[in-house]
Design a protein around this motif. Structure first.
Motif: not given
Length: 455
Positions: A189-196, A153-161, A3-7
């Motif tokens: 990915x950019x989206x996941x990073x910004x989610x954190x 997975x990304x949201x799980x990391x964001x919630x932990x943060x 997903x990190x490489x897909x538009x």
């Protein structure tokens, strides 16, 4: 292609960020009230002292802490065994796809049993429960909004943060924690990073609304000249060795507690609870999470001998309390032990080289602050988090260079002595207990990749 490489469309990014903001805000609500409850309960020895005195007071205090400890252990074992301890290894395993967090039972158990355990005076940190609760909130939101595997997975990391952010009022540390501590598992990915970022901001804002905006441990940091850096490097060497010893002691005590549980399930928690309850009256500085202890000894540092005795005492109470199996973290206990060692180091230097230390602009409190970041780095193997976390906690921006120096030497010494990250060891132990082979770093990466959608 992952997903990190897909538009990704703007609408998809906006939706994910909106969910991350919701997760962060809800984590801030749970974390904020979690802290308020503990702050209210932790003063129970003062209330008890109004109704008893002498050995009757000690006996009553020991009984109360034992009862609260047993209650927390019973709730945890009965309803959510995975809620014991800090929860960070569980979150890391879930992000990697090798553990499953049952948020429906973890969230209430972590909240209720965590308040009982930490509020009773056990030497446990609040950040572990809030990190685990943040991850649980994230999983609940993932199910509600039907997110993909990678987004979950990304949201799980964001919630932990967000949980770390609301525990210490430290949003930047929360972002770095996700980057540095879960670097092997986090689907970048950019989206996941910004989610954190979004979750950390929301969690901090809500926490500040509930409990106020201030550094967790505002301390008089002072300044430190460049000539003092070798001294701080020496402090880092000491903390590197202590960090390795601390991690090994934690793992060994977990094995001892497991053996006790096999023979007599509630005897070990009862013994630890009795000891901690008695110490709440006899030697209160040796117990509780450590927040107030750090503030007290930093304002008026005792003698070096007293500080070293306190460091040893808190070292053993920290290890013993973590082993009983209640919800609770190790960040705050690590910081309190480190402060005692750093202050003792500074007091000894001040006694031996008063003029030299004065000319460098360094005080014993400076060493206490820097020691926190160094010991954290040695135990968790996350030096960037260690530096930024302590800066956000204390406001000691003038000590960033000494912190970096001490964290460098502490991390190198810990690695050269064979030390390993404490959470990595805990996750491996959990997997082994469940009859699963602990994964290698490559296996973790493959597990995370296999959960990502393919083209």
């Amino acid at each position: 292609m992952n997903q990190g490489d897909e538009p990704v469309t703007i609408a998809q990014q906006a939706r994910f960020l909106a969910v991350a903001l919701i997760v962060g805000a809800l984590t801030g609500v749970f974390g904020g009230f979690f802290h308020l409850a503990i702050d209210w309960i932790i003063d129970w020895p003062t209330w008890l002292a109004d109704h008893a005195e002498g050995w009757l007071l000690v006996a009553a205090s020991a009984t109360m802490t034992m009862a609260a400890t047993l209650l927390a252990v019973f709730i945890t074992r009965r309803f959510a065994p995975e809620a014991s301890g800090s929860g960070v290894p569980e979150i890391e395993g879930a992000i990697a796809g090798i553990r499953h967090v049952h948020w429906e039972r973890v969230l209430p158990v972590k909240f209720i049993a965590g308040i009982a355990a930490i509020g009773s005076g056990l030497v446990l940190g609040r950040e572990g429960p809030t990190i685990h609760m943040g991850g649980s909130v994230a999983l609940a939101a993932s199910e509600k909004f039907r997110l993909s595997t990678e987004d979950r997975q990304a949201l799980l990391a964001a919630g932990a943060g967000a949980g770390l952010a609301c525990a210490f009022n430290a949003p930047m540390s929360a972002v770095l924690f996700v980057i540095e501590e879960t670097r092997k598992q986090f689907p970048y990915s950019f989206q996941n990073y910004m989610g954190v970022f979004a979750a950390a901001i929301a969690g901090t804002v809500v926490t500040q609304i509930i409990s106020g905006a201030r550094p967790w441990l505002p301390l008089p940091a002072g300044v430190a000249g460049l000539a003092s850096l070798p001294v701080f490097a020496a402090l880092g060497i000491i903390q590197g060795a202590v960090g390795v010893l601390f991690n090994r002691s934690i793992m060994a005590m977990l094995d001892v507690a497991a053996a006790w549980q096999h023979r007599a399930p509630f005897v070990w928690p009862a013994l630890v609870g009795l000891l901690v309850g008695a110490l709440m009256i006899v030697a209160p500085l040796t117990v509780t999470g450590g927040e107030r202890v750090i503030s007290q000894i930093a304002v008026l540092p005792p003698s070096a001998g007293v500080l070293l005795i306190l460091a040893v005492a808190r070292y053993f109470t920290s290890v013993a309390c973590y082993s009983v199996g209640t919800p609770g973290g190790i960040f705050a206990p690590i910081l309190s032990v480190a402060t005692c060692i750093g202050l003792a180091f500074g007091v000894l230097l001040q006694m031996t080289f008063p003029e030299e230390l004065s000319s460098l602009g360094v005080t014993p409190v400076s060493f206490g602050i820097v020691a926190m970041s160094a010991l954290f780095s040695a135990a968790v193997h996350a030096p960037a988090v260690g530096v930024v976390l302590v800066v956000e906690l204390t406001g000691a921006y003038a000590l960033v260079l000494p912190m970096l120096t001490a964290c460098l030497t502490a991390s190198l010494v810990a690695r050269w002595l064979g030390g390993r990250p404490i959470y990595e060891q805990m996750l491996e132990r959990t997997l082994a207990a469940a009859g699963r082979t602990p994964p290698s770093s490559a296996d973790v990466g493959l597990a995370a990749d296999s959960n990502r959608p393919a083209t």
